[in-house]
Design a protein around this motif. Structure first.
Motif, PDB file in Angstrom:
ATOM      1  N   ASN A  86      23.362  11.680  35.750  1.00 50.10           N
ATOM      2  CA  ASN A  86      24.210  10.548  36.127  1.00 50.10           C
ATOM      3  C   ASN A  86      24.693   9.781  34.884  1.00 50.10           C
ATOM      4  OD1 ASN A  86      23.833  10.993  38.928  1.00 50.10           O
ATOM      5  ND2 ASN A  86      21.813   9.988  38.795  1.00 50.10           N
ATOM      6  N   LEU A  87      25.940   9.318  34.941  1.00 49.98           N
ATOM      7  CA  LEU A  87      26.513   8.579  33.825  1.00 49.98           C
ATOM      8  C   LEU A  87      25.796   7.246  33.650  1.00 49.98           C
ATOM      9  CD1 LEU A  87      28.802   8.208  31.705  1.00 49.98           C
ATOM     10  CD2 LEU A  87      30.148   7.167  33.533  1.00 49.98           C
ATOM     11  N   VAL A  88      25.371   6.980  32.421  1.00 47.85           N
ATOM     12  CA  VAL A  88      24.728   5.712  32.095  1.00 47.85           C
ATOM     13  C   VAL A  88      25.731   4.783  31.411  1.00 47.85           C
ATOM     14  CG1 VAL A  88      22.908   4.557  30.771  1.00 47.85           C
ATOM     15  CG2 VAL A  88      22.455   6.767  31.890  1.00 47.85           C
ATOM     16  N   SER A  89      26.413   5.315  30.402  1.00 43.24           N
ATOM     17  CA  SER A  89      27.428   4.523  29.724  1.00 43.24           C
ATOM     18  C   SER A  89      28.282   5.419  28.839  1.00 43.24           C
ATOM     19  CB  SER A  89      26.786   3.419  28.867  1.00 43.24           C
ATOM     20  OG  SER A  89      26.079   4.004  27.784  1.00 43.24           O
ATOM     21  N   ASN A  90      29.411   4.887  28.384  1.00 46.24           N
ATOM     22  CA  ASN A  90      30.282   5.596  27.453  1.00 46.24           C
ATOM     23  C   ASN A  90      29.986   5.096  26.051  1.00 46.24           C
ATOM     24  OD1 ASN A  90      31.963   5.433  30.135  1.00 46.24           O
ATOM     25  ND2 ASN A  90      32.835   7.128  28.954  1.00 46.24           N
ATOM     26  N   LEU A  91      30.163   5.984  25.070  1.00 46.82           N
ATOM     27  CA  LEU A  91      29.990   5.613  23.670  1.00 46.82           C
ATOM     28  C   LEU A  91      31.366   5.561  23.018  1.00 46.82           C
ATOM     29  CD1 LEU A  91      26.939   7.831  22.671  1.00 46.82           C
ATOM     30  CD2 LEU A  91      26.929   5.415  23.257  1.00 46.82           C
ATOM     31  N   CYS A  92      31.688   4.400  22.469  1.00 54.47           N
ATOM     32  CA  CYS A  92      33.001   4.226  21.857  1.00 54.47           C
ATOM     33  C   CYS A  92      32.835   4.102  20.328  1.00 54.47           C
ATOM     34  CB  CYS A  92      33.674   2.965  22.383  1.00 54.47           C
ATOM     35  SG  CYS A  92      33.814   2.949  24.189  1.00 54.47           S
ATOM     36  N   PHE A  93      33.762   4.698  19.600  1.00 52.19           N
ATOM     37  CA  PHE A  93      33.703   4.652  18.138  1.00 52.19           C
ATOM     38  C   PHE A  93      35.041   4.172  17.582  1.00 52.19           C
ATOM     39  CE2 PHE A  93      30.679   7.893  19.461  1.00 52.19           C
ATOM     40  CZ  PHE A  93      29.544   7.533  18.809  1.00 52.19           C
ATOM     41  N   ARG A 138      38.660   7.182  28.586  1.00 58.56           N
ATOM     42  CA  ARG A 138      37.989   8.425  28.202  1.00 58.56           C
ATOM     43  C   ARG A 138      38.354   8.816  26.773  1.00 58.56           C
ATOM     44  NH1 ARG A 138      40.383  12.860  28.580  1.00 58.56           N
ATOM     45  NH2 ARG A 138      41.733  12.246  30.303  1.00 58.56           N
ATOM     46  N   LEU A 139      39.620   8.624  26.390  1.00 59.64           N
ATOM     47  CA  LEU A 139      40.033   8.952  25.023  1.00 59.64           C
ATOM     48  C   LEU A 139      39.393   8.018  24.003  1.00 59.64           C
ATOM     49  CD1 LEU A 139      43.864   9.728  25.366  1.00 59.64           C
ATOM     50  CD2 LEU A 139      42.004  11.351  24.995  1.00 59.64           C
ATOM     51  N   GLU A 140      39.269   6.751  24.383  1.00 60.64           N
ATOM     52  CA  GLU A 140      38.682   5.763  23.482  1.00 60.64           C
ATOM     53  C   GLU A 140      37.171   5.921  23.381  1.00 60.64           C
ATOM     54  OE1 GLU A 140      39.945   2.152  25.218  1.00 60.64           O
ATOM     55  OE2 GLU A 140      42.055   2.371  24.600  1.00 60.64           O
ATOM     56  N   CYS A 141      36.548   6.358  24.460  1.00 57.29           N
ATOM     57  CA  CYS A 141      35.091   6.513  24.522  1.00 57.29           C
ATOM     58  C   CYS A 141      34.754   7.927  24.996  1.00 57.29           C
ATOM     59  CB  CYS A 141      34.488   5.486  25.472  1.00 57.29           C
ATOM     60  SG  CYS A 141      35.018   3.780  25.151  1.00 57.29           S
ATOM     61  N   PRO A 142      34.925   8.935  24.142  1.00 53.11           N
ATOM     62  CA  PRO A 142      34.803  10.329  24.569  1.00 53.11           C
ATOM     63  C   PRO A 142      33.383  10.802  24.832  1.00 53.11           C
ATOM     64  CG  PRO A 142      35.184  10.210  22.211  1.00 53.11           C
ATOM     65  CD  PRO A 142      35.311   8.815  22.727  1.00 53.11           C
TER      66      PRO A 142
END
Length: 275
Positions: free
Chosen positions: A268-275, A255-259
């Motif tokens: 519904n959750l589709v995906s996480n966005l990571c930066f 969660r911290l890496e992909c907030p």
């Protein structure tokens, strides 16, 4: 005179024989303690360090000497159970711990309680597990107290205030008790809520590499509960917990890496966005 001398000689021989026998029995227990004593066993002599796990090279020695000493003390019986368990002799370990518990060994009660709570090698029986852990807790065994709280039974469920009191005593030295008491303080169970005290307890347990306490300490640092808000410290705590296999900590790191998250129209959750 000859008869008197002979009688005296026999008496001295008997005394020496008794002394040798007592010494041999004592030596068995000394060796049993050396290789199989549990650091957390309240019965352990103060001058014996103990081992958290019996070394593979010492298992056969532990079985031999603890078995020879087991007729004398409940401590030797408990340690014999540890030796059998290390040797993957579950049936023998169970029998030794039962005998030790019957003689009043609280450490054996805890081991049996854990087995019955988890169903490891025996039919799962939470009621029996609770009784065993309650007996150990009532006698002041720190692991009995903390495991009873973890089981969610006994005093922890019916009398949270008393559970706090029991855990406070155990938390002086026991990481699991520190963690469990921290949870009660954080949630306000059995008394006033106190995030500062909860965080301090999690810090003590985390210093002993308690995985769940490390995860909670990470959450407190991330949220600024009971102290300063520190995202870098939170990530460090989560990482230590994750390295020890703590699943919630692994999720927190993700969660911290992909907030940021992408959600569909239904939320519904589709995906996480990571930066």
């Amino acid at each position: 005179m000859k008869n008197t001398a002979a009688a005296l000689g026999l008496s001295l021989l008997a005394v020496v024989s008794c002394a040798v026998g007592a010494h041999a029995q004592s030596a068995d227990l000394v060796l049993c303690d050396r290789v199989a004593a549990d650091p957390a066993d309240p019965d352990k002599p103060a001058d014996v360090k103990g081992v958290s796990e019996i070394a593979a090279a010492d298992i056969s020695t532990a079985v031999r000497f603890c078995k020879q000493a087991s007729g004398g003390t409940r401590r030797a019986l408990y340690q014999l159970g540890r030796a059998y368990a290390a040797n993957r002799q579950a049936t023998e370990a169970l029998a030794a711990w039962r005998k030790a518990a019957d003689k009043g060994s609280t450490a054996a009660m805890v081991e049996l309680g854990i087995l019955y709570a988890t169903g490891a090698g025996v039919a799962k029986d939470e009621a029996h597990a609770r009784k065993l852990l309650e007996r150990a807790a009532e006698a002041g065994n720190p692991r009995g107290i903390s495991n009873l709280a973890a089981l969610g039974g006994g005093a922890a469920a019916t009398d949270p205030a008393r559970a706090r009191s029991l855990l406070a005593k155990a938390a002086e030295t026991n990481a699991e008790a520190q963690y469990q008491l921290g949870l009660m303080l954080a949630d306000g169970k059995g008394g006033a809520q106190d995030d500062t005290a909860a965080r301090a307890l999690f810090e003590k347990a985390a210093a002993q590499n308690h995985p769940a306490a490390l995860e909670r300490l990470g959450a407190f640092a991330e949220q600024g509960r009971g102290g300063a808000k520190d995202k870098d410290a939170a990530k460090s705590y989560y990482q230590r917990a994750a390295d020890l296999g703590e699943e919630d900590a692994k999720k927190a790191l993700k969660r911290l890496e992909c907030p940021y998250v992408l959600k569909d129209k239904r939320g519904n959750l589709v995906s996480n966005l990571c930066f």
